[in-house]
Motif scaffolding. Structure first.
Motif, PDB file in Angstrom:
ATOM      1  N   TYR A   5      51.860  49.362  16.137  1.00 40.55           N
ATOM      2  CA  TYR A   5      52.937  49.834  16.206  1.00 40.55           C
ATOM      3  C   TYR A   5      52.641  49.910  17.092  1.00 40.55           C
ATOM      4  N   TYR A   6      51.786  50.780  17.613  1.00 47.18           N
ATOM      5  CA  TYR A   6      52.135  51.991  18.679  1.00 47.18           C
ATOM      6  C   TYR A   6      51.714  51.217  20.302  1.00 47.18           C
ATOM      7  N   SER A   7      52.051  50.236  20.712  1.00 46.59           N
ATOM      8  CA  SER A   7      51.764  49.606  21.550  1.00 46.59           C
ATOM      9  C   SER A   7      53.215  50.292  22.743  1.00 46.59           C
ATOM     10  N   VAL A  36      57.530  47.819  15.175  1.00 48.49           N
ATOM     11  CA  VAL A  36      57.407  48.979  15.079  1.00 48.49           C
ATOM     12  C   VAL A  36      57.192  49.060  13.651  1.00 48.49           C
ATOM     13  N   PHE A  37      56.807  50.214  13.755  1.00 51.09           N
ATOM     14  CA  PHE A  37      56.253  50.828  12.468  1.00 51.09           C
ATOM     15  C   PHE A  37      57.635  51.081  11.506  1.00 51.09           C
ATOM     16  N   SER A  38      56.827  50.870   9.868  1.00 51.29           N
ATOM     17  CA  SER A  38      58.052  50.155   9.106  1.00 51.29           C
ATOM     18  C   SER A  38      59.325  49.346   9.530  1.00 51.29           C
ATOM     19  N   GLY A  45      57.354  58.759   3.828  1.00 55.20           N
ATOM     20  CA  GLY A  45      57.104  59.990   4.305  1.00 55.20           C
ATOM     21  C   GLY A  45      58.074  60.665   5.086  1.00 55.20           C
ATOM     22  N   SER A  46      58.607  59.704   5.894  1.00 50.93           N
ATOM     23  CA  SER A  46      59.583  59.919   6.801  1.00 50.93           C
ATOM     24  C   SER A  46      61.221  60.459   6.418  1.00 50.93           C
ATOM     25  N   ARG A  47      61.544  60.023   5.050  1.00 51.00           N
ATOM     26  CA  ARG A  47      62.910  60.326   4.464  1.00 51.00           C
ATOM     27  C   ARG A  47      62.284  61.400   3.557  1.00 51.00           C
ATOM     28  N   VAL A  65      59.515  63.513  17.547  1.00 47.89           N
ATOM     29  CA  VAL A  65      57.698  63.122  18.496  1.00 47.89           C
ATOM     30  C   VAL A  65      57.577  61.951  17.934  1.00 47.89           C
ATOM     31  N   GLY A  66      56.972  60.134  18.719  1.00 51.20           N
ATOM     32  CA  GLY A  66      56.692  59.796  17.774  1.00 51.20           C
ATOM     33  C   GLY A  66      58.592  58.846  16.876  1.00 51.20           C
ATOM     34  N   CYS A  67      59.277  58.411  17.432  1.00 52.10           N
ATOM     35  CA  CYS A  67      60.591  58.276  16.561  1.00 52.10           C
ATOM     36  C   CYS A  67      60.513  56.820  15.753  1.00 52.10           C
ATOM     37  N   GLY A  68      59.934  56.014  16.997  1.00 49.96           N
ATOM     38  CA  GLY A  68      59.982  54.447  16.090  1.00 49.96           C
ATOM     39  C   GLY A  68      61.956  54.474  16.323  1.00 49.96           C
ATOM     40  N   VAL A  88      61.550  60.808  21.295  1.00 56.15           N
ATOM     41  CA  VAL A  88      60.166  60.249  22.013  1.00 56.15           C
ATOM     42  C   VAL A  88      59.345  59.126  21.693  1.00 56.15           C
ATOM     43  N   ASP A  89      59.125  57.964  22.036  1.00 55.57           N
ATOM     44  CA  ASP A  89      57.914  57.316  21.868  1.00 55.57           C
ATOM     45  C   ASP A  89      57.597  56.509  23.065  1.00 55.57           C
ATOM     46  N   VAL A  90      56.461  56.325  22.740  1.00 54.31           N
ATOM     47  CA  VAL A  90      55.561  55.491  23.277  1.00 54.31           C
ATOM     48  C   VAL A  90      55.541  54.375  23.481  1.00 54.31           C
ATOM     49  N   GLU A 114      61.690  56.872  26.792  1.00 66.35           N
ATOM     50  CA  GLU A 114      59.923  56.683  26.769  1.00 66.35           C
ATOM     51  C   GLU A 114      59.336  57.922  27.009  1.00 66.35           C
ATOM     52  N   SER A 115      57.441  58.042  25.895  1.00 65.05           N
ATOM     53  CA  SER A 115      57.120  59.020  26.381  1.00 65.05           C
ATOM     54  C   SER A 115      55.773  59.357  26.004  1.00 65.05           C
ATOM     55  N   ASN A 116      54.826  59.478  26.545  1.00 62.72           N
ATOM     56  CA  ASN A 116      53.254  59.530  26.378  1.00 62.72           C
ATOM     57  C   ASN A 116      53.046  61.316  25.829  1.00 62.72           C
ATOM     58  N   LEU A 117      53.039  60.858  24.194  1.00 68.55           N
ATOM     59  CA  LEU A 117      52.989  62.461  23.645  1.00 68.55           C
ATOM     60  C   LEU A 117      54.152  63.047  24.134  1.00 68.55           C
ATOM     61  N   PHE A 118      54.060  64.399  24.679  1.00 65.22           N
ATOM     62  CA  PHE A 118      54.919  64.961  25.596  1.00 65.22           C
ATOM     63  C   PHE A 118      55.196  64.834  27.466  1.00 65.22           C
ATOM     64  N   THR A 131      57.678  65.671  12.814  1.00 64.39           N
ATOM     65  CA  THR A 131      56.857  64.193  13.286  1.00 64.39           C
ATOM     66  C   THR A 131      56.653  63.515  12.376  1.00 64.39           C
ATOM     67  N   ASN A 132      56.437  62.201  12.272  1.00 63.22           N
ATOM     68  CA  ASN A 132      55.838  61.226  11.495  1.00 63.22           C
ATOM     69  C   ASN A 132      54.233  61.187  12.414  1.00 63.22           C
ATOM     70  N   PRO A 133      53.691  61.526  12.170  1.00 63.61           N
ATOM     71  CA  PRO A 133      52.708  61.145  13.697  1.00 63.61           C
ATOM     72  C   PRO A 133      51.643  59.685  13.210  1.00 63.61           C
ATOM     73  N   PRO A 134      52.046  59.069  14.681  1.00 60.93           N
ATOM     74  CA  PRO A 134      50.936  57.591  14.784  1.00 60.93           C
ATOM     75  C   PRO A 134      49.021  58.083  13.852  1.00 60.93           C
ATOM     76  N   ILE A 135      49.090  58.239  12.660  1.00 64.40           N
ATOM     77  CA  ILE A 135      47.998  58.015  11.884  1.00 64.40           C
ATOM     78  C   ILE A 135      47.402  56.736  12.918  1.00 64.40           C
TER      79      ILE A 135
HETATM   80  C1  LIG Z   1      54.723  56.812  12.029  1.00 66.28           C
HETATM   81  S1  LIG Z   1      55.244  56.196  13.177  1.00 66.28           S
HETATM   82  C2  LIG Z   1      56.947  56.831  12.491  1.00 66.28           C
HETATM   83  C3  LIG Z   1      57.410  56.201  13.483  1.00 66.28           C
HETATM   84  C4  LIG Z   1      59.202  56.931  12.924  1.00 66.28           C
HETATM   85  N1  LIG Z   1      59.200  58.106  12.993  1.00 66.28           N
HETATM   86  C5  LIG Z   1      59.557  56.472  11.078  1.00 66.28           C
HETATM   87  O1  LIG Z   1      59.790  57.554  10.825  1.00 66.28           O
HETATM   88  O2  LIG Z   1      59.287  55.637  10.817  1.00 66.28           O
HETATM   89  C6  LIG Z   1      54.521  57.345  14.370  1.00 66.28           C
HETATM   90  C7  LIG Z   1      55.474  56.771  16.032  1.00 66.28           C
HETATM   91  O3  LIG Z   1      54.759  57.076  16.558  1.00 66.28           O
HETATM   92  C8  LIG Z   1      54.538  56.780  17.795  1.00 66.28           C
HETATM   93  N2  LIG Z   1      53.855  57.216  19.444  1.00 66.28           N
HETATM   94  C9  LIG Z   1      51.740  56.171  18.688  1.00 66.28           C
HETATM   95  N3  LIG Z   1      51.006  57.134  19.685  1.00 66.28           N
HETATM   96  C10 LIG Z   1      51.826  57.810  20.234  1.00 66.28           C
HETATM   97  C11 LIG Z   1      52.020  58.552  21.201  1.00 66.28           C
HETATM   98  N4  LIG Z   1      50.869  58.710  22.456  1.00 66.28           N
HETATM   99  N5  LIG Z   1      52.591  59.215  22.221  1.00 66.28           N
HETATM  100  C12 LIG Z   1      54.156  58.885  21.514  1.00 66.28           C
HETATM  101  N6  LIG Z   1      54.581  58.449  20.551  1.00 66.28           N
HETATM  102  C13 LIG Z   1      53.543  57.699  19.879  1.00 66.28           C
HETATM  103  C14 LIG Z   1      54.075  55.152  17.423  1.00 66.28           C
HETATM  104  O4  LIG Z   1      55.052  53.803  18.418  1.00 66.28           O
HETATM  105  C15 LIG Z   1      55.284  55.241  16.072  1.00 66.28           C
HETATM  106  O5  LIG Z   1      56.604  54.101  16.693  1.00 66.28           O
END
Ligand SMILES: C[S@@+](CC[C@H](N)C(=O)[O-])C[C@H]1O[C@@H](n2cnc3c(N)ncnc32)[C@H](O)[C@@H]1O
Length: 201
Positions: A5-7, A36-38, A45-47, A65-68, A88-90, A114-118, A131-135
């Motif tokens: 989901y983080y492609s 995409v996630f979810s 968790g997001s809720r 961060v990682g808005c999906g 932002v999201d990648v 679009e942003s890879n991290l910050f 953030t709900n981080p991309p585990i």
């Molecule tokens: C657990 S999901 C949460 C998505 C969304 N916030 C939600 O609540 O449904 C984590 C998000 O982080 C994004 N992500 C992964 N690696 C990332 C990176 N290096 N920089 C920014 N976002 C990233 C993924 O694409 C994914 O959308």
């Protein structure tokens, strides 16, 4: 290569789904998709994160961060109309959906980019970062989000993180305590922890 989901550019087939969901007392219609996630509902968790969030004491924008497809940032933008929310999201498919969801839910006080991290984040005085981080992207990526957030927060700004105990809440907490002046677990539910870290100077 397996699809995640983080492609950056998901190659999985597109089959959008549309559904209603209430966040912080506001009705939303979300469109999500494969890649995409979810896809079918707002992640538990997001809720929990958005329902636990308290408005920051300081002026400033909010960053997701990682808005999906956008549930966190859009629900906060709707709750706090005088603040601007950056999302932002990648993942480009996620960015496209977050923009569509902003338009469809008539949320104008957001910028989605679009942003890879910050990497493309210019503001360094956010009142709050969530953030709900991309585990699944790995601990290094998750901990980078936690550590780097500090430099993007205003004084008295807060970082809010949702993370499951089994997916690294204790080590995330430890990492935050190395950097932030104040770190608390503000909520625990079904193994999910909401961590709140405050920057004092
Ligand atoms: C657990 S999901 C949460 C998505 C969304 N916030 C939600 O609540 O449904 C984590 C998000 O982080 C994004 N992500 C992964 N690696 C990332 C990176 N290096 N920089 C920014 N976002 C990233 C993924 O694409 C994914 O959308």
């Amino acid at each position: 290569m397996p699809e995640h989901y983080y492609s950056k550019k998901p190659s999985s087939k597109s089959e959008r789904t549309k559904w209603d969901f209430v966040l912080r007392g506001n009705n939303f219609t979300f469109t999500s998709d494969y890649g995409v996630f979810s896809k079918n509902e707002v992640d538990f968790g997001s809720r929990l994160l958005v329902e636990s969030f308290e408005e920051p004491k300081v002026e400033g924008n909010i960053l997701d961060v990682g808005c999906g497809y956008g549930p966190i940032g859009l629900s906060l933008a709707k709750s706090f109309p005088t603040r601007h929310v950056h999302m932002v999201d990648v993942n480009q498919r996620a960015i496209e959906l977050a923009r569509l969801n902003a338009t469809n839910n008539e949320v104008a006080n957001v910028s989605v980019f679009e942003s890879n991290l910050f990497e493309n984040v210019k503001d360094t005085k956010y009142a709050a970062i969530l953030t709900n981080p991309p585990i699944r992207a790995g601990k290094q990526v998750v901990h980078s989000i936690l550590v780097e957030s500090y430099d993007y927060l205003a004084e008295k700004g807060t970082l809010w993180v949702v993370i499951q105990k089994k997916q690294g809440a204790p080590s995330a907490m430890k990492k935050l305590e190395e950097i932030f002046e104040q770190v608390d677990v503000v909520k625990k539910d079904k193994g999910y922890f909401i961590l709140r870290a405050e920057k004092f100077d």
